[in-house]
Every structure is written in C-alpha cells, then in structure tokens.
Design a protein around this motif. Structure first.
Motif, PDB file in Angstrom:
ATOM      1  N   LYS A  85       0.927  -1.280  -0.057  1.00  0.00           N
ATOM      2  CA  LYS A  85       0.055  -0.014   0.012  1.00  0.00           C
ATOM      3  C   LYS A  85       0.904   1.288  -0.105  1.00  0.00           C
ATOM      4  O   LYS A  85       0.405   2.336  -0.669  1.00  0.00           O
ATOM      5  CB  LYS A  85      -0.949  -0.025   1.063  1.00  0.00           C
ATOM      6  N   ARG A  86       1.964   1.047   0.662  1.00  0.00           N
ATOM      7  CA  ARG A  86       3.105   2.442   0.896  1.00  0.00           C
ATOM      8  C   ARG A  86       3.285   2.576  -0.689  1.00  0.00           C
ATOM      9  O   ARG A  86       3.516   3.539  -0.881  1.00  0.00           O
ATOM     10  CB  ARG A  86       3.989   2.134   1.770  1.00  0.00           C
ATOM     11  N   ALA A  87       3.722   1.369  -1.500  1.00  0.00           N
ATOM     12  CA  ALA A  87       4.297   1.685  -2.865  1.00  0.00           C
ATOM     13  C   ALA A  87       3.066   1.857  -3.820  1.00  0.00           C
ATOM     14  O   ALA A  87       3.208   2.027  -5.072  1.00  0.00           O
ATOM     15  CB  ALA A  87       4.783   0.566  -3.210  1.00  0.00           C
ATOM     16  N   LYS A  88       1.913   1.959  -3.193  1.00  0.00           N
ATOM     17  CA  LYS A  88       0.668   2.130  -4.173  1.00  0.00           C
ATOM     18  C   LYS A  88       0.440   1.061  -5.214  1.00  0.00           C
ATOM     19  O   LYS A  88       0.149   1.095  -6.246  1.00  0.00           O
ATOM     20  CB  LYS A  88       0.821   3.557  -4.916  1.00  0.00           C
ATOM     21  N   GLN A  89       0.778  -0.285  -4.684  1.00  0.00           N
ATOM     22  CA  GLN A  89       0.770  -1.419  -5.380  1.00  0.00           C
ATOM     23  C   GLN A  89      -0.121  -2.499  -4.652  1.00  0.00           C
ATOM     24  O   GLN A  89      -0.100  -3.891  -4.800  1.00  0.00           O
ATOM     25  CB  GLN A  89       2.147  -1.975  -5.811  1.00  0.00           C
ATOM     26  N   ASP A  90      -0.999  -2.007  -3.826  1.00  0.00           N
ATOM     27  CA  ASP A  90      -1.724  -3.064  -2.790  1.00  0.00           C
ATOM     28  C   ASP A  90      -2.818  -3.673  -3.792  1.00  0.00           C
ATOM     29  O   ASP A  90      -3.375  -3.328  -4.857  1.00  0.00           O
ATOM     30  CB  ASP A  90      -2.427  -2.387  -1.710  1.00  0.00           C
ATOM     31  N   PRO A  91      -3.195  -4.956  -3.271  1.00  0.00           N
ATOM     32  CA  PRO A  91      -4.065  -5.778  -4.278  1.00  0.00           C
ATOM     33  C   PRO A  91      -5.367  -5.096  -4.329  1.00  0.00           C
ATOM     34  O   PRO A  91      -6.056  -4.439  -3.522  1.00  0.00           O
ATOM     35  CB  PRO A  91      -4.231  -6.998  -3.312  1.00  0.00           C
ATOM     36  N   GLN A  92      -5.959  -4.962  -5.687  1.00  0.00           N
ATOM     37  CA  GLN A  92      -7.136  -4.599  -5.691  1.00  0.00           C
ATOM     38  C   GLN A  92      -8.411  -5.556  -5.863  1.00  0.00           C
ATOM     39  O   GLN A  92      -8.224  -6.657  -5.936  1.00  0.00           O
ATOM     40  CB  GLN A  92      -7.173  -3.935  -7.280  1.00  0.00           C
ATOM     41  N   PRO A  93      -9.651  -4.969  -5.586  1.00  0.00           N
ATOM     42  CA  PRO A  93     -10.688  -6.026  -5.411  1.00  0.00           C
ATOM     43  C   PRO A  93     -10.884  -6.941  -6.544  1.00  0.00           C
ATOM     44  O   PRO A  93     -11.257  -8.116  -6.117  1.00  0.00           O
ATOM     45  CB  PRO A  93     -11.982  -4.737  -5.337  1.00  0.00           C
ATOM     46  N   LYS A  94     -10.768  -6.512  -7.923  1.00  0.00           N
ATOM     47  CA  LYS A  94     -10.484  -7.383  -9.023  1.00  0.00           C
ATOM     48  C   LYS A  94      -9.834  -8.288  -8.812  1.00  0.00           C
ATOM     49  O   LYS A  94     -10.300  -9.525  -9.413  1.00  0.00           O
ATOM     50  CB  LYS A  94     -10.617  -6.470 -10.299  1.00  0.00           C
ATOM     51  N   GLU A  95      -8.561  -8.103  -8.372  1.00  0.00           N
ATOM     52  CA  GLU A  95      -7.640  -9.284  -8.452  1.00  0.00           C
ATOM     53  C   GLU A  95      -8.096 -10.235  -7.358  1.00  0.00           C
ATOM     54  O   GLU A  95      -7.854 -11.765  -7.627  1.00  0.00           O
ATOM     55  CB  GLU A  95      -6.274  -8.549  -8.029  1.00  0.00           C
ATOM     56  N   VAL A  96      -8.580  -9.716  -6.177  1.00  0.00           N
ATOM     57  CA  VAL A  96      -9.041 -10.775  -5.273  1.00  0.00           C
ATOM     58  C   VAL A  96     -10.123 -11.404  -5.482  1.00  0.00           C
ATOM     59  O   VAL A  96     -10.301 -12.530  -5.450  1.00  0.00           O
ATOM     60  CB  VAL A  96      -9.556  -9.854  -3.874  1.00  0.00           C
ATOM     61  N   SER A  97     -10.996 -10.941  -6.442  1.00  0.00           N
ATOM     62  CA  SER A  97     -12.448 -11.581  -6.971  1.00  0.00           C
ATOM     63  C   SER A  97     -11.835 -12.748  -7.777  1.00  0.00           C
ATOM     64  O   SER A  97     -12.254 -13.911  -7.753  1.00  0.00           O
ATOM     65  CB  SER A  97     -13.437 -10.627  -7.681  1.00  0.00           C
ATOM     66  N   GLU A  98     -10.844 -12.292  -8.763  1.00  0.00           N
ATOM     67  CA  GLU A  98     -10.575 -13.400  -9.544  1.00  0.00           C
ATOM     68  C   GLU A  98      -9.774 -14.492  -8.934  1.00  0.00           C
ATOM     69  O   GLU A  98      -9.961 -15.706  -9.285  1.00  0.00           O
ATOM     70  CB  GLU A  98      -9.213 -12.880 -10.661  1.00  0.00           C
ATOM     71  N   ARG A  99      -9.081 -14.217  -7.711  1.00  0.00           N
ATOM     72  CA  ARG A  99      -8.294 -15.495  -7.064  1.00  0.00           C
ATOM     73  C   ARG A  99      -9.341 -16.189  -6.276  1.00  0.00           C
ATOM     74  O   ARG A  99      -9.214 -17.592  -6.326  1.00  0.00           O
ATOM     75  CB  ARG A  99      -7.455 -14.693  -6.151  1.00  0.00           C
ATOM     76  N   LEU A 100     -10.491 -15.528  -5.724  1.00  0.00           N
ATOM     77  CA  LEU A 100     -11.346 -16.538  -5.173  1.00  0.00           C
ATOM     78  C   LEU A 100     -12.268 -17.328  -6.092  1.00  0.00           C
ATOM     79  O   LEU A 100     -12.468 -18.554  -5.627  1.00  0.00           O
ATOM     80  CB  LEU A 100     -12.494 -15.313  -4.918  1.00  0.00           C
ATOM     81  N   ASP A 101     -12.494 -16.712  -7.324  1.00  0.00           N
ATOM     82  CA  ASP A 101     -13.072 -17.567  -8.416  1.00  0.00           C
ATOM     83  C   ASP A 101     -12.145 -18.878  -8.605  1.00  0.00           C
ATOM     84  O   ASP A 101     -12.728 -19.832  -8.792  1.00  0.00           O
ATOM     85  CB  ASP A 101     -13.205 -16.730  -9.686  1.00  0.00           C
TER      86      ASP A 101
END
Length: 338
Positions: A85-101
């Motif tokens: 998050k400090r580097a502004k590269q934290d995981p985004q909701p879409k990425e998490v959703s794809e991993r959940l699928d």
C-alpha cells in the motif's frame, strides 16, 4: 500529572470494552483478542479460521504449533499488504475476486458453493480474502521489488518425479513384504450328513449299515457342489451343507491327502460321527493372492507445482518478518509474544 495512555493501548482498551459490552460470549476463548495489527484485533476465532482454511486447501496440519503459526501468518499478511500500500501497489478488489473464483474452481464449485464450504468449516470469506491479499502482496514485493525468481526446469521436474515414484514404490514393496500379504491356497468343500438315531443300541448297527449303503450311493452320484442335492435324491433325510472355503494349510493332512487322491468334483467318506455318517465333497481349489495396491502417480504439472511451492516457501523463509516493519504489532496475549 496523571499518566496518559499511549494511542495503541488506549484503542485496545476501547476495543476490549466494546467487545464485552456488545456480547458477553465474545469475551470467551473463541473471540479472545490475541494481538492487534495497526489497532486491528486478531482474535482466537481468526486464528482457528486460518488453521481450518489451511486444512480445506490441503495443507498438512498434523505437526507444529499451529495457533502460533496461524497468528504469525495473519500478522505477516497485514504487513505485506501495508508494504504494498505504501508503494501504491496493494491488491485491488478485481484481483482478489479473480483469485476467489480460482479457489472455488479448484475446489470444484462456484462462489456460492465456496461460501458454503467456508461456512461449514468455520471460516469467514474475509479470512480467505486476507490470505489472498497477502499472497498477491508478497508476490509483488519479492518478485517486483526484490527481483526474486522462481524457475523450474524440465530436468528438475524429471528428478522430482523419479524421486516421488521411487518413494511410492518403496512403500508398496514394504506393504507387499508383510507376511499377511503372502498368497494362500484355499479349497472349497461341502459337508453332507446322513443322520442316524443311535439311541437304540439293538438297531444301531443295522441302521448304520443301511446308511452306509446310502452314503456309498451318494458318493457314486456326486460330481461336484452343484450336484449334491441331485446326488441325494431318493435318500431319506440327507443334510446338504453349503460349500465353504477353507485354508488348505488348516485342513487335516489325511483329509487333504484323500481330497487330492479323489480329485476335484468327488467326495470322500463316509466317516462316523456322533450323529451318524458324514461325507465331504471336494469342489475346487484356488490360490488367493493379495492385490498389489494401486498407485496414482502425480502428473508432471503436479510435480512442477510442488517444486514451485518449495521455492516460494524458501523465499518466504528468507524474508521472514521483514515486512512487519510496515505495521505496528501489539501482543495482547503474552503467550504468543516472540
């Protein structure tokens, strides 16, 4: 001058008070706060959920201090996410959703089914989401910032496959060497009785002689287990038993010798018993050899995934708790403090 509480301690006191006021049951061991990460509570429920998640995803949970490992894994995930998050590269909701699928698909279900599976195991969806976010963040940190690489060559896959195959075959060989796995010879025999009322000693001998003649007639007509009843046709009161298998090594030697002498499909006797005469039919012989256990060897893809996981595990061990600098951790339960 009164002593002021530090901010983290103050927040912890507020959290503890709110927990107790909200529901007394939350203050029990199932919801006991073990640590805080940037003032976010990590409870015993969260720790148990992480352990159950490991089990669901196939991790070996038979050894180790699982609760301490799970707590540290949760803290590390928070640290990895904060660092990205400090580097502004934290995981985004879409990425998490794809991993959940992907997880749902890997478990042979969809998102609705995944939620049901998680709930049945005492796992919240947020528990899985936190682990996924930690994995995404870790990948960005070590493969992006620190330029780590995971490389698996075809030769390495071949060596690993042969090693796994050798281990499995070694286990099978050990099983097959067990004395209980040796082949045995069984014979199928049939008991046939010719009852005689021997209570009257005056007529006993004549009745035995008469039954002896009938037994001899039966022996002549007998040609195997399936013929027993037809062979006894016309003979009064004959008890034909069911065919049964017996370990050849446990059959009396003299009886076994007679069976071999007469051959399969013949009967031996008659023999005198307390209740009359007895005949034994020899129906057949077969050798029982325990089947070699079937082994399903891993695919090359599975072996490759295992090697990749080994390298990732080594990288995680290398960086250890480095990413915890991005968060403030306070151990509420001193038993879990490092």
């Amino acid at each position: 001058m009164s002593k002021r509480l530090s901010l983290p301690a103050f927040l912890w006191a507020v959290i503890a008070l709110l927990v107790m006021l909200a529901s007394p049951s939350l203050a029990d061991t199932n919801r006991r706060i073990l640590a805080t990460v940037d003032d976010l509570p990590v409870t015993s429920f969260d720790v148990n959920a992480r352990i159950n998640l490991w089990k669901l995803l196939g991790r070996n949970t038979d050894a180790g201090d699982l609760k301490r490992e799970a707590l540290n894994a949760i803290i590390d995930d928070y640290g990895k996410i904060a660092a990205t998050k400090r580097a502004k590269q934290d995981p985004q909701p879409k990425e998490v959703s794809e991993r959940l699928d992907a997880v749902a698909k890997g478990l042979g279900t969809d998102m609705a089914g995944l939620k049901d599976k998680l709930k049945a195991q005492g796992i919240t969806l947020s528990s899985l989401e936190l682990q996924i976010k930690g994995q995404i963040a870790f990948a960005r940190l070590v493969f992006g910032k620190y330029k780590e690489k995971v490389e698996v060559t075809p030769e390495a896959i071949d060596r690993k496959f042969e090693a796994v195959k050798a281990e499995l075959e070694g286990r099978i060989a050990k099983v097959m060497s067990d004395p209980r796995m040796k082949s045995i010879t069984v014979i199928e025999i049939q008991e046939v009785n010719f009852p005689v009322d021997l209570s009257d000693s005056a007529t006993a001998d004549s009745m035995l002689n008469s039954r002896f003649v009938e037994a001899q007639q039966f022996l002549k007509n007998y040609s195997g287990c399936k013929s027993a009843r037809s062979a006894a046709a016309g003979i009064f009161n004959v008890k034909v038993g069911k065919a049964q298998e017996a370990d050849a090594t446990r059959v009396p030697p003299q009886m076994m010798a007679e069976f071999k002498k007469r051959g399969v499909g013949k009967a031996i006797g008659p023999f005198r018993t307390k209740g009359g005469l007895q005949v034994w039919g020899y129906c057949g012989t077969r050798n029982i050899k325990p089947q070699k256990p079937k082994v399903q060897y891993p695919t090359r893809e599975q072996v490759e995934n295992a090697l990749v996981n080994e390298q990732i595990t080594a990288i995680e061990a290398k960086y250890g708790t480095r990413f915890r600098d991005a968060v403030i951790v306070e151990y509420i339960d001193p038993a879990y403090a490092p």
